[in-house]
Design a protein around this motif. Structure first.
Motif, PDB file in Angstrom:
ATOM      1  N   GLU A 227       0.204 100.225 -14.308  1.00 60.74           N
ATOM      2  CA  GLU A 227      -1.188 100.126 -14.738  1.00 60.74           C
ATOM      3  C   GLU A 227      -2.153 100.058 -13.559  1.00 60.74           C
ATOM      4  O   GLU A 227      -3.347 100.341 -13.701  1.00 60.74           O
ATOM      5  N   VAL A 228      -1.652  99.630 -12.394  1.00 65.11           N
ATOM      6  CA  VAL A 228      -2.505  99.480 -11.215  1.00 65.11           C
ATOM      7  C   VAL A 228      -2.561 100.824 -10.502  1.00 65.11           C
ATOM      8  O   VAL A 228      -1.579 101.280  -9.930  1.00 65.11           O
ATOM      9  N   LYS A 229      -3.720 101.474 -10.542  1.00 61.22           N
ATOM     10  CA  LYS A 229      -3.848 102.847 -10.059  1.00 61.22           C
ATOM     11  C   LYS A 229      -4.930 102.948  -8.997  1.00 61.22           C
ATOM     12  O   LYS A 229      -5.957 102.268  -9.067  1.00 61.22           O
ATOM     13  N   ALA A 230      -4.731 103.834  -8.035  1.00 60.81           N
ATOM     14  CA  ALA A 230      -5.676 103.984  -6.930  1.00 60.81           C
ATOM     15  C   ALA A 230      -7.043 104.446  -7.417  1.00 60.81           C
ATOM     16  O   ALA A 230      -8.075 103.925  -6.982  1.00 60.81           O
ATOM     17  N   ASP A 231      -7.073 105.443  -8.323  1.00 55.37           N
ATOM     18  CA  ASP A 231      -8.373 105.954  -8.757  1.00 55.37           C
ATOM     19  C   ASP A 231      -9.177 104.893  -9.494  1.00 55.37           C
ATOM     20  O   ASP A 231     -10.407 104.822  -9.378  1.00 55.37           O
ATOM     21  N   ARG A 232      -8.480 104.010 -10.223  1.00 50.63           N
ATOM     22  CA  ARG A 232      -9.176 102.953 -10.950  1.00 50.63           C
ATOM     23  C   ARG A 232      -9.614 101.825 -10.016  1.00 50.63           C
ATOM     24  O   ARG A 232     -10.680 101.229 -10.206  1.00 50.63           O
ATOM     25  N   PHE A 233      -8.790 101.517  -9.020  1.00 49.94           N
ATOM     26  CA  PHE A 233      -9.226 100.511  -8.042  1.00 49.94           C
ATOM     27  C   PHE A 233     -10.480 100.993  -7.320  1.00 49.94           C
ATOM     28  O   PHE A 233     -11.451 100.239  -7.159  1.00 49.94           O
ATOM     29  N   ILE A 234     -10.473 102.254  -6.886  1.00 50.35           N
ATOM     30  CA  ILE A 234     -11.635 102.796  -6.184  1.00 50.35           C
ATOM     31  C   ILE A 234     -12.860 102.777  -7.092  1.00 50.35           C
ATOM     32  O   ILE A 234     -13.962 102.395  -6.680  1.00 50.35           O
ATOM     33  N   ARG A 235     -12.674 103.197  -8.348  1.00 46.72           N
ATOM     34  CA  ARG A 235     -13.799 103.174  -9.293  1.00 46.72           C
ATOM     35  C   ARG A 235     -14.371 101.767  -9.435  1.00 46.72           C
ATOM     36  O   ARG A 235     -15.581 101.548  -9.321  1.00 46.72           O
ATOM     37  N   ASP A 236     -13.501 100.779  -9.689  1.00 40.70           N
ATOM     38  CA  ASP A 236     -13.970  99.422  -9.923  1.00 40.70           C
ATOM     39  C   ASP A 236     -14.579  98.812  -8.667  1.00 40.70           C
ATOM     40  O   ASP A 236     -15.616  98.133  -8.719  1.00 40.70           O
ATOM     41  N   PHE A 237     -13.932  99.040  -7.522  1.00 40.13           N
ATOM     42  CA  PHE A 237     -14.420  98.487  -6.267  1.00 40.13           C
ATOM     43  C   PHE A 237     -15.788  99.090  -5.923  1.00 40.13           C
ATOM     44  O   PHE A 237     -16.735  98.371  -5.587  1.00 40.13           O
TER      45      PHE A 237
END
Length: 232
Positions: free
Chosen positions: A155-165
């Motif tokens: 569930e922990v994904k790079a594109d989502r971390f970048i989006r949220d950050f």
């Protein structure tokens, strides 16, 4: 935007830590590759919602089903040229909501320690969990590269971390330029907090509450809350 209270380290020390972490993750993944193959994953339960398609037609690889009528929050990426100058040592906690748990999300995700350095044109992040290097991300003008341990939840994904950050740290105008045209970005202030809300059909699908000590990001469609605070 208010700057979070952070435990600062020298830029040189952080860059060294980021480089070493990335190498360690790649080495661990190489060792994992030599181990016997794991048993195949279980098939999706009958009746589970079909995963929505990406714009390029590929199936979205979200392990648990969306909790908002199959509609994921859009994955957007503001310009890396607008990256703020940051040096952060953070703890990141991910909590899945009840509907997401019923849809197959993990009951708990280990707290991640994150060392993040950003500058216009570059973002580098290295993550550890329980003392082990598990993830490294580099984002620059060429795109995004990551190395990750098999132990890191899918569930922990790079594109989502970048989006949220980026949703929380990038200038609001840069975020607004990067979101799909059918969405609105609303920024308000309440006391010492800045609140950013990504609105679709008059409902917030991504919301960030930003204070000096804590950033809380709530993602309704994917059913999770993300807390970002200074490492202790």
């Amino acid at each position: 935007m208010h700057s979070p209270l952070i435990a600062r380290r020298s830029l040189a020390a952080l860059l060294l830590a980021l480089s070493l972490t990335g190498c360690s993750v790649l080495r661990r993944e190489s060792e994992e590759a030599g181990k016997p193959a794991q048993p195949p994953q279980k098939k999706r339960p009958a009746g589970a919602k079909k995963r929505p398609a990406k714009p390029d037609g590929k199936t979205e690889a979200l392990p648990h089903a969306p909790v908002d009528d199959g509609a994921l929050a859009p994955v957007f990426r503001p310009s890396i040229a607008d990256a703020p100058k940051l040096t952060l040592d953070q703890q990141i906690r991910i909590r899945f909501h009840e509907k997401a748990l019923r849809s197959g999300a993990p009951k708990s995700v280990t707290v991640l320690r994150a060392l993040v350095v950003s500058d216009p044109g570059l973002l580098r992040a290295a993550f550890t969990a329980m003392g082990m290097n598990v993830w490294a991300i580099t984002w620059n003008q060429k795109g995004v590269e990551e190395s990750r341990s098999p132990r890191l939840p899918a569930e922990v994904k790079a594109d989502r971390f970048i989006r949220d950050f980026a949703f929380a740290f990038w200038p609001a105008e840069s975020v607004k330029k990067s979101i799909p045209s059918e969405l609105d970005l609303i920024v308000t202030n309440r006391g010492d907090a800045e609140i950013r809300a990504l609105i679709r059909n008059q409902a917030p699908i991504l919301r960030a509450v930003i204070t000096r000590t804590l950033i809380t990001i709530m993602n309704a469609p994917e059913g999770y809350t993300l807390d970002i605070e200074a490492a202790r």
